[in-house]
Write a protein that holds these residues in place. Structure first.
Motif, PDB file in Angstrom:
ATOM      1  N   GLY A 138       0.806  -1.233   0.240  1.00 27.50           N
ATOM      2  CA  GLY A 138       0.044  -0.008   0.084  1.00 27.50           C
ATOM      3  C   GLY A 138       1.025   1.098   0.074  1.00 27.50           C
ATOM      4  O   GLY A 138       0.277   2.344  -0.014  1.00 27.50           O
ATOM      5  N   ILE A 139       2.297   1.076   0.049  1.00 24.94           N
ATOM      6  CA  ILE A 139       3.194   2.389   0.002  1.00 24.94           C
ATOM      7  C   ILE A 139       3.627   2.482  -1.159  1.00 24.94           C
ATOM      8  O   ILE A 139       4.677   1.517  -1.612  1.00 24.94           O
ATOM      9  CB  ILE A 139       4.252   2.453   1.022  1.00 24.94           C
ATOM     10  N   PRO A 140       3.354   3.405  -2.072  1.00 24.86           N
ATOM     11  CA  PRO A 140       4.236   3.560  -3.373  1.00 24.86           C
ATOM     12  C   PRO A 140       5.730   3.892  -3.342  1.00 24.86           C
ATOM     13  O   PRO A 140       5.985   4.520  -2.532  1.00 24.86           O
ATOM     14  CB  PRO A 140       3.386   4.830  -3.795  1.00 24.86           C
ATOM     15  N   VAL A 141       6.417   2.906  -4.170  1.00 23.93           N
ATOM     16  CA  VAL A 141       7.842   3.183  -3.852  1.00 23.93           C
ATOM     17  C   VAL A 141       8.438   3.221  -5.304  1.00 23.93           C
ATOM     18  O   VAL A 141       9.536   2.611  -5.485  1.00 23.93           O
ATOM     19  CB  VAL A 141       8.572   1.866  -3.209  1.00 23.93           C
ATOM     20  N   ASP A 142       7.737   4.088  -6.060  1.00 25.97           N
ATOM     21  CA  ASP A 142       8.040   4.156  -7.536  1.00 25.97           C
ATOM     22  C   ASP A 142       9.089   5.514  -7.612  1.00 25.97           C
ATOM     23  O   ASP A 142       9.217   5.892  -8.723  1.00 25.97           O
ATOM     24  CB  ASP A 142       6.890   4.038  -8.355  1.00 25.97           C
ATOM     25  N   SER A 143       9.644   6.036  -6.654  1.00 20.26           N
ATOM     26  CA  SER A 143      10.310   7.412  -6.859  1.00 20.26           C
ATOM     27  C   SER A 143      11.668   6.899  -6.813  1.00 20.26           C
ATOM     28  O   SER A 143      12.299   6.162  -5.993  1.00 20.26           O
ATOM     29  CB  SER A 143       9.935   8.169  -5.692  1.00 20.26           C
ATOM     30  N   ASP A 144      12.394   7.787  -7.450  1.00 23.01           N
ATOM     31  CA  ASP A 144      13.904   7.672  -7.818  1.00 23.01           C
ATOM     32  C   ASP A 144      14.673   8.474  -6.618  1.00 23.01           C
ATOM     33  O   ASP A 144      15.901   8.318  -6.568  1.00 23.01           O
ATOM     34  CB  ASP A 144      14.521   7.422  -9.159  1.00 23.01           C
ATOM     35  N   TYR A 145      14.025   9.312  -6.170  1.00 19.63           N
ATOM     36  CA  TYR A 145      14.511  10.310  -5.096  1.00 19.63           C
ATOM     37  C   TYR A 145      13.889  10.266  -3.778  1.00 19.63           C
ATOM     38  O   TYR A 145      12.632  10.499  -4.057  1.00 19.63           O
ATOM     39  CB  TYR A 145      14.852  11.716  -5.832  1.00 19.63           C
ATOM     40  N   GLU A 302      -3.718  13.816   6.649  1.00 17.49           N
ATOM     41  CA  GLU A 302      -4.525  14.755   5.775  1.00 17.49           C
ATOM     42  C   GLU A 302      -3.327  15.274   4.590  1.00 17.49           C
ATOM     43  O   GLU A 302      -3.756  15.119   3.564  1.00 17.49           O
ATOM     44  CB  GLU A 302      -5.176  15.747   6.140  1.00 17.49           C
ATOM     45  N   VAL A 303      -2.084  15.428   5.143  1.00 13.70           N
ATOM     46  CA  VAL A 303      -1.246  15.743   4.036  1.00 13.70           C
ATOM     47  C   VAL A 303      -1.009  14.671   3.351  1.00 13.70           C
ATOM     48  O   VAL A 303      -0.753  14.803   1.904  1.00 13.70           O
ATOM     49  CB  VAL A 303       0.273  16.053   4.673  1.00 13.70           C
ATOM     50  N   ALA A 304      -0.826  13.436   3.844  1.00 14.01           N
ATOM     51  CA  ALA A 304      -0.490  12.192   3.018  1.00 14.01           C
ATOM     52  C   ALA A 304      -1.865  11.962   2.061  1.00 14.01           C
ATOM     53  O   ALA A 304      -1.620  11.755   0.775  1.00 14.01           O
ATOM     54  CB  ALA A 304      -0.424  11.148   3.629  1.00 14.01           C
ATOM     55  N   ARG A 305      -3.057  12.139   2.450  1.00  9.67           N
ATOM     56  CA  ARG A 305      -4.272  11.929   1.870  1.00  9.67           C
ATOM     57  C   ARG A 305      -4.332  13.028   0.366  1.00  9.67           C
ATOM     58  O   ARG A 305      -4.573  12.435  -0.853  1.00  9.67           O
ATOM     59  CB  ARG A 305      -5.372  12.095   2.498  1.00  9.67           C
ATOM     60  N   GLN A 306      -4.049  14.196   0.594  1.00 10.67           N
ATOM     61  CA  GLN A 306      -3.832  15.191  -0.394  1.00 10.67           C
ATOM     62  C   GLN A 306      -2.628  15.164  -1.325  1.00 10.67           C
ATOM     63  O   GLN A 306      -2.437  16.015  -2.183  1.00 10.67           O
ATOM     64  CB  GLN A 306      -4.157  16.556   0.087  1.00 10.67           C
ATOM     65  N   ASN A 307      -1.658  14.572  -0.944  1.00  4.61           N
ATOM     66  CA  ASN A 307      -0.448  14.304  -1.774  1.00  4.61           C
ATOM     67  C   ASN A 307      -0.003  13.074  -2.362  1.00  4.61           C
ATOM     68  O   ASN A 307       1.158  12.764  -2.377  1.00  4.61           O
ATOM     69  CB  ASN A 307       0.789  15.072  -0.824  1.00  4.61           C
ATOM     70  N   ASN A 308      -1.382  12.394  -2.304  1.00  2.00           N
ATOM     71  CA  ASN A 308      -0.630  10.810  -3.102  1.00  2.00           C
ATOM     72  C   ASN A 308       0.029   9.910  -2.384  1.00  2.00           C
ATOM     73  O   ASN A 308       0.916   9.095  -2.627  1.00  2.00           O
ATOM     74  CB  ASN A 308      -0.265  11.153  -4.564  1.00  2.00           C
ATOM     75  N   GLY A 309       0.051  10.162  -1.003  1.00  2.00           N
ATOM     76  CA  GLY A 309       0.873   9.543  -0.108  1.00  2.00           C
ATOM     77  C   GLY A 309       0.296   8.462   0.679  1.00  2.00           C
ATOM     78  O   GLY A 309      -0.848   8.104   0.720  1.00  2.00           O
ATOM     79  N   THR A 310       1.102   7.971   1.756  1.00  2.21           N
ATOM     80  CA  THR A 310       0.406   7.021   2.606  1.00  2.21           C
ATOM     81  C   THR A 310       0.656   7.429   4.333  1.00  2.21           C
ATOM     82  O   THR A 310       1.925   7.936   4.410  1.00  2.21           O
ATOM     83  CB  THR A 310       1.061   5.577   2.445  1.00  2.21           C
TER      84      THR A 310
END
Length: 314
Positions: A138-145, A302-310
């Protein structure tokens, strides 16, 4: 011819009879006289006596009625007491059942919380593989930085081994990245590196970061907002390919709305696209959740929800 003896009129027997008769007459006269002088011979006195008798009977009747009413009240009170006793027993039974329900719910909640912690721990610990999935637990790990923003306050230092272990597990979810960096919640860079630069990903660099964090005493005001803002300003050119992981247990700010609006504004490019995913990880102290920790969780959820995070709590 035999001569008869003369008859005596006033013999002893005759005198006895006369005396008895006379005595009887005297007795009758005495009795008649006493009857004429009786106490209740007067008609007015008899009427008064009758009234007294009637009054006494009325008083007795009134007392009997009062006694009957008192007996009725006593019976009603006894019945009410019995009813109250039954109600008390029923309420005590309800309270006992409610206590059992509360205990069951508490046990269930504790079990669910433990399950949630285990699942969240599994979510950030699932990336032990050499290749990286696009999404782990459930945690996106598709970032390179990747930028880690860590609260270095005293309350976090009481849980520092757990913080370092969690950082290592999150790094393991990203077996290979182009670059990563570690900031304090005030935006200071670990090890004196310049803000806006990256650490080249290698096993030596990762181990060095973990060693450096063991004795790091970065400045902190127990608020993640400054660190998030510093990271977004310094690394905005890596739009769409960057993730921020915010570790903390406190938020000392005065307004959720102002902090959220500022973060959302900085995390939008001119095109409206997000610059970075923002994840939040809240650490709960052994003594339980403090008001500041609840505030941190409220903000970062709320920060995670509005910024595509978990968001997760540990």
């Amino acid at each position: 011819m035999k001569r008869r003896e003369p008859i005596e009129i006033f013999s002893l027997s005759f005198l006895d009879i006369i005396s008895c008769a006379f005595g009887a007459v005297v007795m009758l006269i005495l009795l008649a006289k006493n009857g004429e002088q009786g106490e209740y011979q007067d008609a007015s006195q008899v009427a008064t006596l009758i009234r007294d008798v009637n009054s006494a009977e009325q008083t007795v009747n009134g007392l009997q009625q009062a006694l009957s009413a008192a007996q009725a009240q006593l019976k009603a009170a006894q019945a009410l007491g019995a009813s109250n006793a039954e109600q008390q027993k029923a309420l005590e039974a309800q309270v006992a059942r409610a206590k059992d329900n509360v205990q069951q719910l508490t046990d269930a909640a504790t079990g669910l919380e433990q399950t949630l912690v285990e699942r969240e721990r599994a979510a950030i610990n699932a990336g032990k593989a050499l290749s990286r999935d696009d999404e782990v637990g459930g945690i996106p790990v598709d970032s390179d930085y990747v930028v880690f923003i860590i609260d270095t306050s005293g309350s976090m230092k009481t849980m520092w081994p757990r913080v370092l272990r969690t950082l290592d597990e999150v790094l393991n979810n990203h077996p290979k990245v182009e670059g990563f960096q570690v900031l304090s919640d005030n935006g200071d860079v670990l090890g004196g590196s310049r803000l806006g630069t990256w650490r080249k990903d290698s096993k030596a660099q990762r181990n060095g970061v973990l060693r450096g964090l063991q004795g790091w005493n970065g400045s902190s005001n127990s608020s993640p907002v400054e660190g998030i803002e510093a990271a977004l300003r310094a690394y905005s050119r890596y739009q769409g390919n960057m993730a921020l992981y915010v570790f903390g247990d406190d938020f000392t700010g005065s307004s959720y709305d102002a902090a959220l609006a500022q973060i959302n504004n900085l995390n939008r490019a001119s095109s409206g696209a997000l610059i970075a995913r923002i994840h939040g990880i809240a650490f709960k102290r052994n003594m339980g959740a403090s008001p500041d920790m609840v505030k941190f969780s409220t903000l970062m959820r709320e920060v995670a929800r509005q910024n595509n995070g978990t968001f997760m709590g540990l």
